[in-house]
Design a protein around this motif. Structure first.
Motif, PDB file in Angstrom:
ATOM      1  N   PHE A 123      -5.843  49.563 -15.066  1.00  0.00           N
ATOM      2  CA  PHE A 123      -4.654  50.726 -15.364  1.00  0.00           C
ATOM      3  C   PHE A 123      -4.051  50.505 -16.831  1.00  0.00           C
ATOM      4  CE2 PHE A 123      -3.591  51.580 -11.173  1.00  0.00           C
ATOM      5  CZ  PHE A 123      -4.614  50.787 -10.294  1.00  0.00           C
ATOM      6  N   ASN A 124      -3.691  51.960 -16.535  1.00  0.00           N
ATOM      7  CA  ASN A 124      -3.254  51.712 -18.437  1.00  0.00           C
ATOM      8  C   ASN A 124      -1.773  51.351 -18.325  1.00  0.00           C
ATOM      9  OD1 ASN A 124      -5.851  52.880 -19.615  1.00  0.00           O
ATOM     10  ND2 ASN A 124      -5.098  55.059 -19.405  1.00  0.00           N
ATOM     11  N   SER A 125      -0.835  51.476 -19.694  1.00  0.00           N
ATOM     12  CA  SER A 125       0.295  50.869 -19.733  1.00  0.00           C
ATOM     13  C   SER A 125       1.081  52.085 -19.487  1.00  0.00           C
ATOM     14  CB  SER A 125       0.412  50.650 -21.207  1.00  0.00           C
ATOM     15  OG  SER A 125       2.191  50.605 -20.868  1.00  0.00           O
ATOM     16  N   GLU A 126       2.284  52.276 -18.360  1.00  0.00           N
ATOM     17  CA  GLU A 126       2.887  52.961 -17.367  1.00  0.00           C
ATOM     18  C   GLU A 126       2.053  53.967 -16.739  1.00  0.00           C
ATOM     19  OE1 GLU A 126       4.390  56.244 -20.513  1.00  0.00           O
ATOM     20  OE2 GLU A 126       5.139  54.277 -21.948  1.00  0.00           O
ATOM     21  N   SER A 127       0.966  53.356 -15.850  1.00  0.00           N
ATOM     22  CA  SER A 127       0.529  54.573 -14.676  1.00  0.00           C
ATOM     23  C   SER A 127       1.243  54.044 -13.548  1.00  0.00           C
ATOM     24  CB  SER A 127      -1.042  53.373 -14.754  1.00  0.00           C
ATOM     25  OG  SER A 127      -0.976  52.201 -14.821  1.00  0.00           O
ATOM     26  N   HIS A 128       0.316  54.785 -12.516  1.00  0.00           N
ATOM     27  CA  HIS A 128       1.211  55.092 -11.193  1.00  0.00           C
ATOM     28  C   HIS A 128       0.409  54.868 -10.119  1.00  0.00           C
ATOM     29  CE1 HIS A 128       4.114  57.701  -8.937  1.00  0.00           C
ATOM     30  NE2 HIS A 128       4.081  56.238  -8.562  1.00  0.00           N
ATOM     31  N   ILE A 129       0.432  53.713  -9.321  1.00  0.00           N
ATOM     32  CA  ILE A 129      -0.442  53.855  -8.519  1.00  0.00           C
ATOM     33  C   ILE A 129       0.736  54.315  -7.073  1.00  0.00           C
ATOM     34  CG2 ILE A 129      -0.452  52.060  -6.065  1.00  0.00           C
ATOM     35  CD1 ILE A 129      -0.895  50.410  -8.669  1.00  0.00           C
ATOM     36  N   VAL A 130       0.475  55.297  -6.225  1.00  0.00           N
ATOM     37  CA  VAL A 130       1.114  55.775  -4.865  1.00  0.00           C
ATOM     38  C   VAL A 130       0.093  55.467  -3.944  1.00  0.00           C
ATOM     39  CG1 VAL A 130       1.724  58.063  -4.107  1.00  0.00           C
ATOM     40  CG2 VAL A 130       1.400  57.404  -6.542  1.00  0.00           C
ATOM     41  N   LEU A 141       3.639  43.873 -10.455  1.00  0.00           N
ATOM     42  CA  LEU A 141       2.761  44.401 -12.143  1.00  0.00           C
ATOM     43  C   LEU A 141       3.666  44.698 -13.117  1.00  0.00           C
ATOM     44  CD1 LEU A 141       0.504  46.433  -9.657  1.00  0.00           C
ATOM     45  CD2 LEU A 141       0.096  44.273 -10.543  1.00  0.00           C
ATOM     46  N   ALA A 142       5.060  44.636 -12.592  1.00  0.00           N
ATOM     47  CA  ALA A 142       5.625  45.115 -13.667  1.00  0.00           C
ATOM     48  C   ALA A 142       5.429  44.580 -15.162  1.00  0.00           C
ATOM     49  CB  ALA A 142       7.303  44.843 -13.688  1.00  0.00           C
ATOM     50  N   ASP A 143       4.755  43.078 -15.326  1.00  0.00           N
ATOM     51  CA  ASP A 143       5.028  43.007 -16.625  1.00  0.00           C
ATOM     52  C   ASP A 143       3.211  44.074 -17.123  1.00  0.00           C
ATOM     53  OD1 ASP A 143       6.817  40.858 -16.284  1.00  0.00           O
ATOM     54  OD2 ASP A 143       5.249  39.500 -15.775  1.00  0.00           O
ATOM     55  N   HIS A 144       1.985  44.418 -16.351  1.00  0.00           N
ATOM     56  CA  HIS A 144       1.478  45.391 -16.835  1.00  0.00           C
ATOM     57  C   HIS A 144       1.592  46.851 -17.470  1.00  0.00           C
ATOM     58  CE1 HIS A 144      -1.668  42.096 -15.458  1.00  0.00           C
ATOM     59  NE2 HIS A 144      -0.713  41.464 -15.275  1.00  0.00           N
ATOM     60  N   ASN A 145       3.498  46.903 -16.297  1.00  0.00           N
ATOM     61  CA  ASN A 145       4.473  48.071 -16.817  1.00  0.00           C
ATOM     62  C   ASN A 145       3.433  48.965 -15.870  1.00  0.00           C
ATOM     63  OD1 ASN A 145       5.689  49.386 -18.349  1.00  0.00           O
ATOM     64  ND2 ASN A 145       4.923  49.817 -19.967  1.00  0.00           N
ATOM     65  N   ILE A 146       2.995  49.042 -14.408  1.00  0.00           N
ATOM     66  CA  ILE A 146       2.613  49.687 -13.987  1.00  0.00           C
ATOM     67  C   ILE A 146       3.142  50.051 -12.812  1.00  0.00           C
ATOM     68  CG2 ILE A 146       0.751  49.884 -12.232  1.00  0.00           C
ATOM     69  CD1 ILE A 146      -1.307  48.060 -13.559  1.00  0.00           C
ATOM     70  N   SER A 147       4.263  51.741 -12.675  1.00  0.00           N
ATOM     71  CA  SER A 147       4.703  51.368 -11.058  1.00  0.00           C
ATOM     72  C   SER A 147       3.810  51.617  -9.806  1.00  0.00           C
ATOM     73  CB  SER A 147       5.712  53.026 -11.773  1.00  0.00           C
ATOM     74  OG  SER A 147       6.221  52.451 -12.954  1.00  0.00           O
ATOM     75  N   CYS A 148       4.739  51.574  -8.910  1.00  0.00           N
ATOM     76  CA  CYS A 148       3.715  51.656  -7.456  1.00  0.00           C
ATOM     77  C   CYS A 148       5.348  52.237  -7.054  1.00  0.00           C
ATOM     78  CB  CYS A 148       3.753  50.438  -7.219  1.00  0.00           C
ATOM     79  SG  CYS A 148       2.576  50.535  -5.759  1.00  0.00           S
ATOM     80  N   ASN A 149       4.421  52.739  -6.203  1.00  0.00           N
ATOM     81  CA  ASN A 149       5.836  53.862  -4.483  1.00  0.00           C
ATOM     82  C   ASN A 149       4.723  54.454  -3.339  1.00  0.00           C
ATOM     83  OD1 ASN A 149       8.750  54.246  -6.688  1.00  0.00           O
ATOM     84  ND2 ASN A 149       7.391  55.181  -8.118  1.00  0.00           N
ATOM     85  N   SER A 150       5.782  54.377  -2.283  1.00  0.00           N
ATOM     86  CA  SER A 150       5.645  54.988  -1.507  1.00  0.00           C
ATOM     87  C   SER A 150       6.053  56.001  -0.639  1.00  0.00           C
ATOM     88  CB  SER A 150       5.724  53.098  -0.451  1.00  0.00           C
ATOM     89  OG  SER A 150       4.858  53.657   1.152  1.00  0.00           O
ATOM     90  N   LEU A 151       5.002  56.478  -0.445  1.00  0.00           N
ATOM     91  CA  LEU A 151       5.438  57.750   0.063  1.00  0.00           C
ATOM     92  C   LEU A 151       4.718  58.209   2.032  1.00  0.00           C
ATOM     93  CD1 LEU A 151       4.164  60.898  -2.270  1.00  0.00           C
ATOM     94  CD2 LEU A 151       6.511  60.237  -2.221  1.00  0.00           C
TER      95      LEU A 151
END
Ligand SMILES: NC(=O)c1ccc[n+]([C@@H]2O[C@H](COP(=O)([O-])OP(=O)(O)OC[C@H]3O[C@@H](n4cnc5c(N)ncnc54)[C@H](OP(=O)(O)O)[C@@H]3O)[C@@H](O)[C@H]2O)c1
Length: 232
Positions: free
Chosen positions: A123-130, A168-178
């Motif tokens: 994962f790149n920094s500032e990436s997003h898991i949905v 995963l905050a230390d990896h600068n990865i965000s995660c949200n659930s829809l």
């Protein structure tokens, strides 16, 4: 590759396929994962330069290493990951076997957990898991007979996504659930035969595509209802 790259599981049909098409139309590269080769090939023919088909079953222990090999071969990293593949077993609670429960949890929860864990280095920094959850798995929403295992698996997926935002905050990865309401797809027909949904898969694909690209500028660790119905 300098353009953005998003991985979508369950991209052979329904919401996943429409999300893949929408993102490619925006010049985003997509790895489209599913078990059906024919459908993925059809998608690739629409966007030969942007869509990478990857035929695999996300529940197999080899899934993460197959994706890793694909990323290395094509020199891809990950800007977004949409855990969209889903299984819905429509069976009354008293009739659910252990095997039903295992299959339900395996596709909807364990596979997203394993893939996220094993692919984090890409994962790149500032990436997003949905995580694509369901109103059935949203606390306090209406519940329906036959959907206990499915709804429980989706509720767990949403809670996992809240936890991943922290882990995963230390990896600068965000995660949200829809938590999606009804969308006209094969899965909806299976759960609620004859029901007319307020949204097409194409309409939801546009929403999910925009959300994976931009939603993490506004949300992290959130479980969001995506429905015009009243989650009572
Ligand atoms: N439609 C709705 O009303 C609704 C509402 C709430 C939530 N959702 C959620 O939205 C997501 C997409 O649903 P949909 O309605 O678009 O369903 P769908 O049309 O049935 O598509 C499901 C997708 O998941 C893939 N898939 C299933 N098991 C897989 C596995 N083991 N490995 C790889 N791919 C697998 C299928 O591809 P293959 O069969 O080719 O592998 C297919 O591409 C699901 O997570 C669903 O729970 C849908």
């Amino acid at each position: 590759m300098s353009i953005k790259h998003i991985i979508i599981t369950g991209a052979s049909k329904g919401i996943g396929a429409e999300t893949a098409k929408y993102l490619c139309s925006k010049k985003i590269a997509v790895t489209a994962i599913a078990r059906s080769q024919t459908e993925l090939t059809r998608l690739q023919q629409m966007y030969p330069d942007l869509l990478f088909p990857l035929v695999l079953d996300i529940t197999l222990s080899s899934a993460a290493s197959d994706i890793t090999a694909h990323l290395k071969k094509n020199k891809l990293s990950i800007d977004g990951f949409i855990h969209n593949a889903g299984l819905l077993i429509n069976k009354k609670f008293l009739d659910l076997s252990d095997d039903d429960w295992n299959r339900q949890i395996n596709v909807n929860l364990l596979a997203p957990a394993r893939l996220t864990r094993d692919l984090t280095p890409f994962f790149n920094s500032e990436s997003h898991i949905v995580c694509i959850s369901s109103m059935g798995g949203y606390q306090g929403s209406s519940k329906f007979p036959g959907l206990t295992a499915y709804s429980a698996s989706k509720g767990a997926l949403s809670i996992m996504s809240e936890c991943l935002a922290v882990e995963l905050a230390d990896h600068n990865i965000s995660c949200n659930s829809l938590c999606l309401g009804a969308v006209q797809t094969e899965m909806l027909n299976q759960a609620f035969p004859g029901l007319k949904a307020p949204l097409t898969a194409e309409e939801m694909g546009r929403y999910v595509g925009d959300f994976v690209l931009n939603g993490h500028r506004y949300y992290n660790g959130q479980v969001l209802p995506v429905t015009v119905g009243n989650p009572d």
